[in-house]
Design a protein around this motif. Structure first.
Motif, PDB file in Angstrom:
ATOM      1  N   LYS A 202       0.850  -1.245   0.001  1.00  0.00           N
ATOM      2  CA  LYS A 202       0.017  -0.112  -0.105  1.00  0.00           C
ATOM      3  C   LYS A 202       0.703   1.136  -0.055  1.00  0.00           C
ATOM      4  O   LYS A 202       0.583   2.215  -0.619  1.00  0.00           O
ATOM      5  N   ASP A 210       0.242   4.994  -9.864  1.00  0.00           N
ATOM      6  CA  ASP A 210      -0.244   4.481 -11.410  1.00  0.00           C
ATOM      7  C   ASP A 210       0.444   3.251 -11.785  1.00  0.00           C
ATOM      8  O   ASP A 210       0.454   2.589 -12.754  1.00  0.00           O
ATOM      9  N   ALA A 212       1.952  -0.801 -10.332  1.00  0.00           N
ATOM     10  CA  ALA A 212       1.186  -1.833  -9.710  1.00  0.00           C
ATOM     11  C   ALA A 212       2.585  -2.577  -9.140  1.00  0.00           C
ATOM     12  O   ALA A 212       3.739  -2.252  -9.354  1.00  0.00           O
ATOM     13  N   ASP A 226      -2.780  -3.063  -7.083  1.00  0.00           N
ATOM     14  CA  ASP A 226      -2.943  -1.988  -7.910  1.00  0.00           C
ATOM     15  C   ASP A 226      -3.730  -1.051  -7.467  1.00  0.00           C
ATOM     16  O   ASP A 226      -4.565  -1.356  -6.334  1.00  0.00           O
ATOM     17  N   SER A 227      -4.347   0.088  -8.031  1.00  0.00           N
ATOM     18  CA  SER A 227      -5.467   0.990  -7.492  1.00  0.00           C
ATOM     19  C   SER A 227      -6.986   0.241  -7.630  1.00  0.00           C
ATOM     20  O   SER A 227      -7.389   0.631  -6.892  1.00  0.00           O
ATOM     21  N   ARG A 228      -6.960  -0.854  -8.191  1.00  0.00           N
ATOM     22  CA  ARG A 228      -8.272  -1.432  -8.345  1.00  0.00           C
ATOM     23  C   ARG A 228      -8.397  -2.797  -7.768  1.00  0.00           C
ATOM     24  O   ARG A 228      -9.414  -3.248  -7.365  1.00  0.00           O
ATOM     25  N   GLU A 229      -7.307  -3.575  -7.567  1.00  0.00           N
ATOM     26  CA  GLU A 229      -7.466  -5.001  -7.010  1.00  0.00           C
ATOM     27  C   GLU A 229      -6.328  -5.462  -6.067  1.00  0.00           C
ATOM     28  O   GLU A 229      -5.019  -4.961  -6.366  1.00  0.00           O
ATOM     29  N   THR A 230      -6.381  -6.468  -5.232  1.00  0.00           N
ATOM     30  CA  THR A 230      -5.363  -6.926  -4.243  1.00  0.00           C
ATOM     31  C   THR A 230      -5.724  -8.339  -4.482  1.00  0.00           C
ATOM     32  O   THR A 230      -6.520  -8.944  -4.387  1.00  0.00           O
ATOM     33  N   THR A 263      -4.668 -13.740 -16.625  1.00  0.00           N
ATOM     34  CA  THR A 263      -5.077 -12.707 -15.702  1.00  0.00           C
ATOM     35  C   THR A 263      -4.017 -12.767 -14.533  1.00  0.00           C
ATOM     36  O   THR A 263      -3.008 -13.301 -14.455  1.00  0.00           O
TER      37      THR A 263
END
Ligand code: RIB
Length: 297
Positions: A202, A210, A212, A226-230, A263
């Motif tokens: 984090k 920006d 990952a 990243d800013s969307r998922e862990t 993925t």
């Protein structure tokens, strides 16, 4: 999309020891093996074995020509490796103890003779969307990052081995940080002293929004953020005989997986499996599995 790994090529002299040599001690080793290595070479081999179209750039001396064959055998394109006449190839003195842990003394040699002209000549063959994978065993990293960023390349940084030079790099250009907890806390500095695991990931994202982050945590596995998922990934248990290049294998298979369209979860799983195989074998590059062994399609 293709991937350029601009990094070190080393001759690894690996000594088997009961324990790591201590200050003032003279220790005998009954076993010396010579392997191809260098974080750059190892990561190129892992990338190619993971199925990515891989190019390696860097420098060796005349004594390191066999390293080119090792890269080529793994499917890496070596046209951008410069062979220098007056400098010797980088090397590593590696002690490998009974637990399979290692400690490494590095001599940079040709790895520290990279020039900006060489970087320009290599990078002109790559374009927007191609990946650049870097570690901290060559010189001119900042220049290479600046030029790659101008070209729109995706930059992957494994800041290993960590030292003060990393803070002087344009870290805001990094798309993927591949690092362990010590490296993450050193990048973050004082304010994260004592932080671990997800908090460190984090912290990197707070600083470099920006990017990952893939944080490896030894036996506690790894985490992608990243800013969307862990995404958290456990380790695959294995009989460890030599941890050399396990991290390089993880990096190469993770980025190779992303390039093949997996993925993030699939790429993390494949990287973890590949690293767990690498630790069961001696040596750096020779320990890196291929896609079939990893059981990925
Ligand atoms: O990551 C392992 C590598 O670190 C070894 O192959 C050695 O050459 C050092 O660069």
């Amino acid at each position: 999309m293709k991937v350029l790994c601009f990094g070190s090529l080393n001759i690894d002299y690996t000594y088997k020891v009961d324990h790591f040599v201590k200050k003032g001690e003279t220790l005998s080793s009954g076993s010396l093996q010579v392997f191809s290595g260098g974080k750059g070479l190892n990561q190129s081999i892992a990338l190619a074995r993971a199925g990515a179209e891989t190019y390696h750039a860097g420098s060796i001396g005349e004594d390191g020509r066999f390293l080119l064959e090792q890269l080529q055998d793994a499917g890496v394109d070596t046209r951008y490796v410069t062979v220098l006449e007056t400098v010797r190839t980088g090397n590593a003195i590696i002690q490998n103890d009974k637990e399979g842990d290692n400690c490494i003394l590095l001599y940079g040699g040709a790895n520290q003779a990279v020039t900006t002209d060489q970087a320009d000549a290599v990078l002109e063959h790559f374009r927007k969307g191609d990946f650049l994978v870097l570690q901290n065993e060559i010189n001119e990293l900042a220049y290479i990052m600046e030029r790659a960023h101008e070209r729109g390349m995706k930059i992957v940084l494994n800041p290993s081995p960590m030292d003060e030079k990393i803070q002087g790099l344009p870290l805001g250009y990094v798309d993927y940080f591949m690092l362990n907890e010590i490296e993450a806390s050193q990048i973050l500095g004082q304010e994260t002293r004592g932080a671990e695991g997800v908090d460190l990931a984090k912290g990197i994202l707070d600083r470099f929004a920006d990017s990952a982050v893939v944080l490896t945590m030894g036996e506690h596995g790894s985490v992608y953020m990243d800013s969307r998922e862990t995404i958290t990934q456990p380790v695959y248990p294995a009989e460890t005989v030599d941890t050399t290049a396990a991290g390089d294998t993880f990096t190469g298979f993770f980025i190779g997986g992303i390039l093949r369209g997996l993925t993030i979860r699939q790429a993390m799983d494949m990287a973890s499996k590949a690293a767990s195989i690498a630790v069961t074998r001696r040596g750096a590059a020779p320990s890196i599995p291929d896609l079939q062994e990893v059981g990925a399609s």
